[in-house]
Design a protein around this motif. Sequence first.
Motif: not given
Length: 223
Positions: A9-27, A50-59
Amino acid sequence: ARHRVVAFDLRNHGASPWADTVDYAEMAEDVLTAMAARGHSRFALIGHSMGGKAAMVLALTHPRTVERLVVVDIAPVRTPAPFVGPIRAMRGLDLCTISRRRDADEALADAIPDRAERAFFLQSLTFEGGKPRWQLNLAALEAALPIIAGFPSFPPGMHYNRPTLFVAGGKSDLLPPSAASEILSLFPCATIERIADAGHWVHAEQPAAFLAVVETFLAADAD
């Protein structure tokens, strides 16, 4: 059957921690840190929307870590802000009047008319001690919608030069043919597959066809 799958679960989703910011570098860093904590320094990565964009940034930022990349129904371009209506409807729901998930389902029916989409969002409604709450950090996600809709810019010439698969829903417009040039500039080894009779939720709507495409890609010998 041939792979160990770790689902986050990405941040602010599911059982993952909440955070004030949501951007792809952080995810992307969240995923990288979580995988490293589990002892995984190289892995294939699959991300949807959104997870696909985070995955692209990680790659792109850690290419030696990501052995193969699968991006599902999203492109490295600005897209319409996702789920504005549903997020605002969920934020506006008076949880004090909700005693069971069916109550929320009925209350959200006008704002989210598609039953399957409504059921997807209602997975985030939990009842702890009989009191309902959203696992989604709706306030942070609504504030970040312009960021979520976009995609970070990278220096000219920066690319991920390993096997990459883009899987699009044939009835979705979030991975349009017009995005092919941008995809190939960042992911020169990419191929694009379209699955007929599937919308944005490709893996849920056509699971057999989706798995057949992805498993074939993961099983192929790397260059």
